[in-house]
Design a protein around this motif. Structure first.
Motif, mmCIF file in Angstrom:
data_model
loop_
_atom_site.group_PDB
_atom_site.id
_atom_site.type_symbol
_atom_site.label_atom_id
_atom_site.label_comp_id
_atom_site.label_asym_id
_atom_site.label_seq_id
_atom_site.Cartn_x
_atom_site.Cartn_y
_atom_site.Cartn_z
ATOM 1 N N SER A 10 -11.277 1.534 13.359
ATOM 2 C CA SER A 10 -9.951 1.782 12.807
ATOM 3 C C SER A 10 -8.944 1.817 13.948
ATOM 4 O O SER A 10 -9.188 2.444 14.978
ATOM 5 C CB SER A 10 -9.935 3.110 12.052
ATOM 6 O OG SER A 10 -8.674 3.337 11.502
ATOM 7 N N THR A 12 -4.801 2.500 14.696
ATOM 8 C CA THR A 12 -3.523 2.980 14.173
ATOM 9 C C THR A 12 -2.396 2.301 14.930
ATOM 10 O O THR A 12 -2.322 2.372 16.151
ATOM 11 C CB THR A 12 -3.406 4.504 14.329
ATOM 12 O OG1 THR A 12 -4.502 5.113 13.642
ATOM 13 C CG2 THR A 12 -2.102 5.011 13.753
ATOM 14 N N ARG A 13 -1.518 1.647 14.183
ATOM 15 C CA ARG A 13 -0.392 0.949 14.803
ATOM 16 C C ARG A 13 0.675 1.958 15.198
ATOM 17 O O ARG A 13 1.016 2.850 14.426
ATOM 18 C CB ARG A 13 0.181 -0.060 13.832
ATOM 19 C CG ARG A 13 1.325 -0.851 14.417
ATOM 20 C CD ARG A 13 1.725 -1.974 13.521
ATOM 21 N NE ARG A 13 1.650 -3.175 14.304
ATOM 22 C CZ ARG A 13 1.721 -4.387 13.837
ATOM 23 N NH1 ARG A 13 1.822 -4.577 12.559
ATOM 24 N NH2 ARG A 13 1.662 -5.409 14.619
ATOM 25 N N LYS A 14 1.190 1.818 16.415
ATOM 26 C CA LYS A 14 2.267 2.692 16.872
ATOM 27 C C LYS A 14 3.533 2.383 16.081
ATOM 28 O O LYS A 14 3.827 1.226 15.788
ATOM 29 C CB LYS A 14 2.536 2.487 18.359
ATOM 30 C CG LYS A 14 1.436 3.030 19.246
ATOM 31 C CD LYS A 14 1.872 3.034 20.667
ATOM 32 C CE LYS A 14 2.032 4.453 21.001
ATOM 33 N NZ LYS A 14 2.244 4.929 22.247
ATOM 34 N N ARG A 63 3.694 4.029 8.502
ATOM 35 C CA ARG A 63 2.405 4.360 9.130
ATOM 36 C C ARG A 63 1.352 3.353 8.661
ATOM 37 O O ARG A 63 1.032 3.287 7.486
ATOM 38 C CB ARG A 63 1.979 5.767 8.746
ATOM 39 C CG ARG A 63 2.790 6.822 9.420
ATOM 40 C CD ARG A 63 2.232 8.214 9.140
ATOM 41 N NE ARG A 63 3.071 9.202 9.754
ATOM 42 C CZ ARG A 63 4.091 9.816 9.155
ATOM 43 N NH1 ARG A 63 4.370 9.538 7.902
ATOM 44 N NH2 ARG A 63 4.806 10.706 9.795
ATOM 45 N N ASN A 65 -2.524 1.576 9.436
ATOM 46 C CA ASN A 65 -3.830 1.521 10.089
ATOM 47 C C ASN A 65 -4.445 0.175 9.769
ATOM 48 O O ASN A 65 -4.268 -0.349 8.664
ATOM 49 C CB ASN A 65 -4.780 2.608 9.572
ATOM 50 C CG ASN A 65 -4.412 3.976 10.045
ATOM 51 O OD1 ASN A 65 -3.611 4.152 10.941
ATOM 52 N ND2 ASN A 65 -5.006 4.966 9.427
ATOM 53 N N GLU A 67 -8.188 -1.575 9.563
ATOM 54 C CA GLU A 67 -9.624 -1.318 9.515
ATOM 55 C C GLU A 67 -10.343 -2.627 9.809
ATOM 56 O O GLU A 67 -10.295 -3.558 8.996
ATOM 57 C CB GLU A 67 -10.037 -0.790 8.134
ATOM 58 C CG GLU A 67 -9.359 0.480 7.716
ATOM 59 C CD GLU A 67 -9.800 1.691 8.495
ATOM 60 O OE1 GLU A 67 -10.957 1.714 8.972
ATOM 61 O OE2 GLU A 67 -8.985 2.621 8.620
ATOM 62 N N ARG A 79 -5.334 -3.814 5.917
ATOM 63 C CA ARG A 79 -4.123 -3.086 6.305
ATOM 64 C C ARG A 79 -4.005 -1.905 5.355
ATOM 65 O O ARG A 79 -3.920 -2.084 4.140
ATOM 66 C CB ARG A 79 -2.911 -3.987 6.170
ATOM 67 C CG ARG A 79 -1.618 -3.345 6.565
ATOM 68 C CD ARG A 79 -0.462 -4.331 6.308
ATOM 69 N NE ARG A 79 0.759 -3.890 6.888
ATOM 70 C CZ ARG A 79 1.628 -3.066 6.309
ATOM 71 N NH1 ARG A 79 1.359 -2.597 5.104
ATOM 72 N NH2 ARG A 79 2.734 -2.709 6.914
ATOM 73 N N SER A 81 -1.774 1.423 4.445
ATOM 74 C CA SER A 81 -0.478 2.075 4.659
ATOM 75 C C SER A 81 -0.151 2.952 3.466
ATOM 76 O O SER A 81 -0.851 2.958 2.465
ATOM 77 C CB SER A 81 0.624 1.033 4.866
ATOM 78 O OG SER A 81 0.790 0.265 3.701
ATOM 79 N N ARG A 84 -0.274 9.841 2.398
ATOM 80 C CA ARG A 84 -1.663 10.318 2.434
ATOM 81 C C ARG A 84 -2.295 10.370 1.058
ATOM 82 O O ARG A 84 -3.459 10.059 0.888
ATOM 83 C CB ARG A 84 -1.722 11.704 3.058
ATOM 84 C CG ARG A 84 -1.658 11.668 4.529
ATOM 85 C CD ARG A 84 -1.864 13.039 5.091
ATOM 86 N NE ARG A 84 -1.082 13.118 6.314
ATOM 87 C CZ ARG A 84 -0.970 14.171 7.039
ATOM 88 N NH1 ARG A 84 -1.564 15.281 6.692
ATOM 89 N NH2 ARG A 84 -0.251 14.159 8.132
ATOM 90 N N ARG A 87 -2.719 6.137 -0.472
ATOM 91 C CA ARG A 87 -3.011 5.111 0.519
ATOM 92 C C ARG A 87 -3.242 3.781 -0.188
ATOM 93 O O ARG A 87 -3.874 3.724 -1.240
ATOM 94 C CB ARG A 87 -4.243 5.467 1.344
ATOM 95 C CG ARG A 87 -4.179 6.807 2.028
ATOM 96 C CD ARG A 87 -3.183 6.900 3.122
ATOM 97 N NE ARG A 87 -3.672 6.229 4.324
ATOM 98 C CZ ARG A 87 -2.913 6.011 5.368
ATOM 99 N NH1 ARG A 87 -1.675 6.376 5.369
ATOM 100 N NH2 ARG A 87 -3.402 5.414 6.407
ATOM 101 N N ALA A 132 -2.537 -2.511 17.704
ATOM 102 C CA ALA A 132 -1.861 -1.219 17.628
ATOM 103 C C ALA A 132 -0.480 -1.242 18.273
ATOM 104 O O ALA A 132 0.289 -0.309 18.126
ATOM 105 C CB ALA A 132 -2.712 -0.141 18.296
#
Length: 183
Positions: A10, A12-14, A63, A65, A67, A79, A81, A84, A87, A132
């Motif tokens: 996984s 996580t994109r900044k 946000r 991520n 995978e 992808r 996003s 929480r 998702r 990322a």
């Protein structure tokens, strides 16, 4: 032959700076509407709450991520996003590593021929960026030939594989993974 290879990772994109600026402006608008609402009346609380929920939703969408999943020679990228509680996962890339031309860290001289070949062909190249965007982490490039909906088109993939994923890809195509030391 490669059915026993399985690896997931996984990334996580900044969040880019421009998104942080927009977030700051949205929260500043919330503060302005709240102050005006305190002085002028409850009507101004509607835009304050609307802007607050808009900022909250916007940051959930920002946000992201990725995978990475390698099963045999089949490499997929999802992808992920959203907030929480909600998702959303979307298949972003589907690659066959038997069609791998070369994989190396960005800037490696071994990539020059693949770059030139992918631009010179008759089919237009497709570029995927599933990295990322972290300047402290080395980005890798993978050149492949597409399958499925991208049949016979050259693909260029920016991604950030960890050591375990790199070694799994090296098992599949040992002569096409360049520029990484084995330490």
């Amino acid at each position: 032959m490669y059915e026993d290879i399985f690896c997931t990772q996984s990334v996580t994109r900044k969040i880019p700076g421009r998104i942080r600026v927009i977030q700051g402006l949205l929260y500043a608008a919330v503060a302005v509407f709240t102050v005006i609402g305190a002085m002028e009346g409850a009507f101004w609380m509607i835009p304050a709450l609307g802007t607050l929920f808009g900022a909250w939703y916007f940051m959930g969408a920002a946000r992201v991520n990725y995978e990475y999943r390698l099963e045999g020679t089949h490499f997929t990228v999802e992808r992920v996003s959203g907030l929480r509680s909600k998702r959303k996962a979307v298949l972003f890339g589907d690659f066959d590593l038997t069609k791998l031309i070369i994989m190396a860290p960005e800037g490696d001289p071994a990539l020059a021929k693949a770059e030139a070949d992918s631009l010179a062909g008759p089919a237009r190249r497709i570029t995927y960026d599933v990295s990322a965007h972290d300047p402290d982490d080395i980005c890798s490039l993978m050149y492949l030939t597409g399958v499925g909906k991208e049949l016979d088109r050259p693909l260029k993939v920016y991604f950030q594989p960890g050591p375990e994923l790199r070694e799994c890809i090296r098992k599949i195509a040992p002569d096409r993974v360049a520029g990484y030391d084995r330490s």
